[in-house]
Scaffold this motif. Sequence first.
Motif, mmCIF file in Angstrom:
data_model
loop_
_atom_site.group_PDB
_atom_site.id
_atom_site.type_symbol
_atom_site.label_atom_id
_atom_site.label_comp_id
_atom_site.label_asym_id
_atom_site.label_seq_id
_atom_site.Cartn_x
_atom_site.Cartn_y
_atom_site.Cartn_z
ATOM 1 N N HIS A 49 0.521 -1.038 -0.016
ATOM 2 C CA HIS A 49 0.633 0.075 0.031
ATOM 3 C C HIS A 49 1.151 1.542 0.300
ATOM 4 O O HIS A 49 0.199 1.992 -0.679
ATOM 5 C CB HIS A 49 -0.865 0.161 0.859
ATOM 6 N N HIS A 138 3.183 9.900 4.844
ATOM 7 C CA HIS A 138 2.480 8.966 4.980
ATOM 8 C C HIS A 138 3.170 7.188 5.080
ATOM 9 O O HIS A 138 2.147 6.596 5.829
ATOM 10 C CB HIS A 138 1.815 8.995 3.131
ATOM 11 N N HIS A 142 2.585 5.057 8.663
ATOM 12 C CA HIS A 142 2.475 3.610 8.288
ATOM 13 C C HIS A 142 3.268 2.779 8.837
ATOM 14 O O HIS A 142 2.848 1.849 9.167
ATOM 15 C CB HIS A 142 2.617 3.088 6.709
HETATM 16 FE FE FE2 Z 1 -2.435 4.707 3.737
#
Ligand code: FE2
Length: 464
Positions: A49, A138, A142
């Motif tokens: 992702h 981002h 994570h």
């Molecule tokens: Fe994300």
Amino acid sequence: MTRSLHDRIVAELTAARERTTLLTDAVDDSDLVRQHSPLMSPLVWDLAHIANQEELWLLRAVGGRDAMYPQIDPLYDAFEHPRSQRPTLPLLPPDQARAYGREVRGRVLDLLERTPLSGVSSGGLLADGFAFGMVAQHEAQHDETMLITHQLRKGSPVLSAAPPGPPPADAIRLPAEVLVPGGPFTMGTSSDPWALDNERPAHTVDVPGFSIDTTPVTCGQYQEFVADGGYRDPRWWTQAGWDYVSRNRLEAPLYWERAGGGQWVRRVFGRQEPVSPAEPVLHVSWYEADAYARWAGRRLPTEAEWEKAARFDPRTGLSRRFPWGDADAAPGLANLGQRYLRPAPAGSYPDGAAPCGARQLIGDVWEWTSSDFLPYPGFTAWPYKEYSEVFFGPEYKVLRGGSFAVSTVACRGTFRNWDYPIRRQIFSGFRTARDASLGLVADRSSLCAGTWHTWVRPPRCGRC
Ligand SMILES: [Fe+2]
């Protein structure tokens, strides 16, 4: 300036990737594809992702490239599949997820090298390298998510880090709370180049005077609430909070257990240890933080109060980027970046104190506030409404300040986090506040360790 911006982007992307690699190389492939809790994705989902978002925003949105593997996009769209369902998806296996990440990163660095960042019109994805900064943040976010998964993971320990040092000698003499005088201050930012949409725009908020805890509430303080029957007394809880703790039979923060002799122990990344009274309490829900505050005769700070305590400089009348000033975070100022795998003892980081005297507002533990997650006046969704806008509303409470698990790139005085009031697996703690109009308080040094709030409650001090 442009060269240093390029360098900063490379440094932040690289730092995030090094942490991602450490967190995912720490376990074997069977661990990577396993779901350790229905609350979290398998680590291998995070891995691909991260790469997919990097490809989407940098190679496609900035670079104008076609999708590398369009068929995998839906698998890694967080809105299409809740975490509980992700193990059932035909995810890329670990070797392919790693290769995808390397391939994207190589192309991104190539794109960056050939992309001028000077003379870029303001407000676009490339202004001040925003898109690159957003992608670095981002991945860093994570990295925190994956650390939460590591904490939930059962089995032998795979992560380790030296503990933070002891608190400075003056920690025991700190006042229990500090006063923040009433008046207007600038909340949010219109100038921090990598600030996300929900931090914008800067606006004036008039905050009545209040007092706020000098440090986050500690495990020692929280143990008093537990020992006083706090989890069994509905007086301290909202109805929703009481329903929640009753239904789930909660009696202490997540990961706490009673050992022989009634002592509290907890599990920290696979190792059991005694609960440390001096550490800020961790893994409490908003409901628990709110109940503790009520038990202590206090309340959670509003989000505006928290930010004013953290940023307002009464000498200049201006709001700083951080409690200590405008300089970026550094190891001596705050506990960030997973350097340690726990919060530092209360009273640490005197050089990172805010003008009001409060310490550890940045780093250590996310701090619950009493506020719902709402847009600031003049908010505009950017660059996509699914980052913030779809979450605005009373079902989410705001957390501030970042935890030990947060990277410096994703932490600043204006940064806003949000979550459901039931959440406990996150690295959440809190500090309490009260209106300034409510009476004088004792100094922490005049009270027994661990009873810092008892001046607003019937005096009890069973531990001295
Ligand atoms: Fe994300």
